[in-house]
Design a protein around this motif. Structure first.
Motif: not given
Length: 91
Positions: A37-62
């Motif tokens: 995910n990206h929030t902000g503008s083309l010149h600056s902003g903030h990135y986050t990631a949401q990833v699925k743990n394939l073993s537990s099937k749970h999703w996590f936000l980084y």
């Protein structure tokens, strides 16, 4: 004699057909495994990631140094989704 190459019992043939059908059925199907995910503008902003743990099937936000579990995966894709990552089923 022994079983030659390409020969087997009817049960083995049915088992092979069932595996092939399952493989063909899932061929071309992909599962979402991560979202950047990206929030902000083309010149600056903030990135986050949401990833699925394939073993537990749970999703996590980084989010920087913080990792938290996502309890509502249906909310994964939003207007801030920038990159989507998929894995093909059965591989």
């Amino acid at each position: 004699g022994g079983v030659g190459v390409g020969r087997g019992t009817k049960e083995q043939a049915r088992d092979h057909q069932a595996r092939t059908k399952t493989r063909n059925k899932n061929h071309g199907l992909y599962d979402l495994i991560a979202v950047t995910n990206h929030t902000g503008s083309l010149h600056s902003g903030h990135y986050t990631a949401q990833v699925k743990n394939l073993s537990s099937k749970h999703w996590f936000l980084y989010n920087d140094s913080k990792v938290s579990r996502v309890h509502f995966p249906r909310d994964l894709i939003s207007k801030d989704a920038y990159l989507l990552f998929y894995a093909r089923r059965g591989f």
